[in-house]
Enzyme design. Structure first.
Site, mmCIF file in Angstrom:
data_model
loop_
_atom_site.group_PDB
_atom_site.id
_atom_site.type_symbol
_atom_site.label_atom_id
_atom_site.label_comp_id
_atom_site.label_asym_id
_atom_site.label_seq_id
_atom_site.Cartn_x
_atom_site.Cartn_y
_atom_site.Cartn_z
ATOM 1 N N ARG A 16 0.969 -0.898 -0.174
ATOM 2 C CA ARG A 16 -0.059 -0.054 -0.039
ATOM 3 C C ARG A 16 0.904 1.308 -0.095
ATOM 4 O O ARG A 16 2.274 1.055 -0.215
ATOM 5 C CB ARG A 16 -0.972 -0.046 1.100
ATOM 6 C CG ARG A 16 -0.208 0.260 2.428
ATOM 7 C CD ARG A 16 -1.129 0.435 3.660
ATOM 8 N NE ARG A 16 -0.566 0.939 4.728
ATOM 9 C CZ ARG A 16 -0.899 0.760 6.138
ATOM 10 N NH1 ARG A 16 -1.945 0.016 6.396
ATOM 11 N NH2 ARG A 16 0.100 1.003 7.053
ATOM 12 N N ASP A 37 6.273 -7.398 0.534
ATOM 13 C CA ASP A 37 5.578 -6.745 1.602
ATOM 14 C C ASP A 37 5.561 -7.863 2.713
ATOM 15 O O ASP A 37 5.034 -8.746 2.389
ATOM 16 C CB ASP A 37 4.353 -5.945 1.352
ATOM 17 C CG ASP A 37 4.089 -4.783 2.319
ATOM 18 O OD1 ASP A 37 3.873 -5.227 3.480
ATOM 19 O OD2 ASP A 37 4.029 -3.445 1.889
ATOM 20 N N ILE A 38 5.613 -7.499 4.017
ATOM 21 C CA ILE A 38 5.528 -8.315 5.161
ATOM 22 C C ILE A 38 4.000 -8.439 5.238
ATOM 23 O O ILE A 38 3.533 -9.445 5.620
ATOM 24 C CB ILE A 38 6.223 -7.892 6.380
ATOM 25 C CG1 ILE A 38 6.425 -8.978 7.238
ATOM 26 C CG2 ILE A 38 5.541 -6.740 7.062
ATOM 27 C CD1 ILE A 38 7.107 -8.705 8.376
ATOM 28 N N ILE A 77 11.937 -8.052 4.593
ATOM 29 C CA ILE A 77 13.218 -7.552 4.128
ATOM 30 C C ILE A 77 14.112 -7.863 5.109
ATOM 31 O O ILE A 77 15.422 -7.933 4.548
ATOM 32 C CB ILE A 77 13.113 -5.910 3.784
ATOM 33 C CG1 ILE A 77 12.759 -5.437 4.988
ATOM 34 C CG2 ILE A 77 12.253 -5.731 2.770
ATOM 35 C CD1 ILE A 77 13.274 -3.776 4.717
ATOM 36 N N ASN A 104 11.860 0.906 -0.371
ATOM 37 C CA ASN A 104 10.904 1.445 0.404
ATOM 38 C C ASN A 104 10.387 1.381 1.661
ATOM 39 O O ASN A 104 9.977 1.943 2.336
ATOM 40 C CB ASN A 104 9.473 1.732 -0.638
ATOM 41 C CG ASN A 104 8.356 2.187 -0.122
ATOM 42 O OD1 ASN A 104 8.258 3.563 0.051
ATOM 43 N ND2 ASN A 104 7.471 1.451 0.273
ATOM 44 N N TYR A 170 14.041 6.053 14.589
ATOM 45 C CA TYR A 170 13.752 6.523 13.032
ATOM 46 C C TYR A 170 14.859 7.342 12.543
ATOM 47 O O TYR A 170 15.164 7.023 11.245
ATOM 48 C CB TYR A 170 12.489 6.971 12.929
ATOM 49 C CG TYR A 170 11.847 7.079 11.617
ATOM 50 C CD1 TYR A 170 11.235 6.276 10.893
ATOM 51 C CD2 TYR A 170 11.582 8.480 11.119
ATOM 52 C CE1 TYR A 170 10.781 6.305 9.856
ATOM 53 C CE2 TYR A 170 11.143 8.755 9.956
ATOM 54 C CZ TYR A 170 10.661 7.658 8.999
ATOM 55 O OH TYR A 170 10.191 7.702 7.804
ATOM 56 N N VAL A 203 3.458 12.314 4.075
ATOM 57 C CA VAL A 203 2.903 11.749 3.335
ATOM 58 C C VAL A 203 1.664 11.379 3.630
ATOM 59 O O VAL A 203 1.419 10.740 4.673
ATOM 60 C CB VAL A 203 4.023 10.778 2.603
ATOM 61 C CG1 VAL A 203 3.367 10.464 1.348
ATOM 62 C CG2 VAL A 203 5.263 11.332 2.404
ATOM 63 N N ASP A 204 0.713 11.223 2.579
ATOM 64 C CA ASP A 204 -0.582 10.861 2.843
ATOM 65 C C ASP A 204 -0.858 9.276 2.676
ATOM 66 O O ASP A 204 -1.174 8.671 1.849
ATOM 67 C CB ASP A 204 -1.580 11.460 1.829
ATOM 68 C CG ASP A 204 -2.939 11.169 2.059
ATOM 69 O OD1 ASP A 204 -3.446 10.662 3.215
ATOM 70 O OD2 ASP A 204 -3.852 11.285 1.117
ATOM 71 N N THR A 205 -0.132 8.881 3.908
ATOM 72 C CA THR A 205 -0.174 7.277 4.051
ATOM 73 C C THR A 205 -0.683 6.831 5.560
ATOM 74 O O THR A 205 -0.882 7.820 6.420
ATOM 75 C CB THR A 205 0.987 6.673 3.830
ATOM 76 O OG1 THR A 205 2.034 7.215 4.911
ATOM 77 C CG2 THR A 205 1.843 7.158 2.644
#
Length: 272
Positions: A16, A37-38, A77, A104, A170, A203-205
């Site tokens: 996503r 993706d996990i 990953i 990413n 982070y 970011v719009d996530t």
């Protein structure tokens, strides 16, 4: 015709958000996609909605709807052998080549340096930094074997250029990605492979706008808010396409003179 016709791109964190959008955009331009993706909750300390298997299935549908071919697998990953096997499978299926990598996948957790749990620190470093190294370790040999040059784009963050409070693990991981990418750029330049980092702000996530810990920090620790502002206050959150525009530019021949760069899509946040 698309600008990436016949090319192959490997994208992590594809279920996503940014990863999905990158995949769709590459597919529209003719590229074949290898993705992972996990697609499950990674850790209990993550306070935004995780992607799931339904999201991964939807990415496959959307890529195919856009006219693209895709191999998408559920996996971590942090698992180097899994990534190596996926790369081998994808390269075999898509004509023996790998042209682009978009590293990413990543997670975010919140807490002060002296209050983070051991898991909050090590999980973020292991996924964001070590996991990205494993992505490069799995993909670069295939790019070199193909001998077509190419481009690697590592998604860092504004926190990879400007350390952020309450985001110690982070910020450390995203700063580490800059060093990793710039080392790879120096090692791969001779092979006509360029390596750059992209540095989004908000970011719009779900990670970007739905994280309940972020809301708590801004409400209950207002003395930190000054560190989270940007110059473009009228444009507080980037769209997915804002980031994909940068990723596709860095993959394209239009950026043939760009490597080792820190490409900021941050509304000026790193300059405040």
């Amino acid at each position: 015709m698309g600008q990436f016709d016949g090319k192959v791109v490997y994208i992590t964190g594809i279920a996503r958000g940014q990863g999905r959008n990158h995949a769709i955009r590459f597919a529209r331009e003719g590229a074949s996609i290898i993705g992972l993706d996990i697609a499950e909750k990674v850790a209990d300390h993550i306070t935004y909605r995780p992607a799931g298997t339904d999201d991964l299935t939807e990415t496959v549908r959307l890529v195919e709807e856009a006219g693209g071919k895709i191999i998408a697998r559920q996996g971590d990953i942090r698992d180097l052998a899994f990534q190596q096997q996926l790369v081998a499978e994808g390269v075999e299926q898509f004509g023996g080549r790998l042209d682009y990598v978009v590293a990413n996948a990543g997670i975010l957790t919140w807490g002060k340096v002296w209050e983070l749990s051991e898991e909050q620190f090590t999980d973020v470093i292991d996924i964001n930094l070590v996991g990205t190294w494993k992505t490069l370790r799995a993909t670069i040999p295939a790019m070199l074997d193909a001998g077509n040059g190419g481009s690697i784009v590592v998604i860092s963050s504004s926190a990879g250029l400007k350390a952020m409070p309450v985001q110690a693990s982070y910020s450390a991981s995203k700063h580490g990605l800059v060093g990793l990418a710039q080392t790879a750029a120096k090692e791969l330049g001779h092979h006509k492979i360029r390596v750059n980092t992209v540095h989004p702000y908000a970011v719009d996530t779900p990670m970007g706008v739905e994280d309940t810990s972020a809301h708590d920090v801004f409400a209950n620790m207002p003395w930190y808010n000054a560190h989270f502002v940007s110059i473009l206050d009228y444009y507080p959150v980037a769209t997915l396409d804002d980031i994909s525009d940068a990723v596709l530019y860095l993959a394209s021949d239009s950026s043939r003179a760009v490597t080792g760069a820190t490409f900021q899509i941050d509304m000026g946040a790193t300059k405040v």
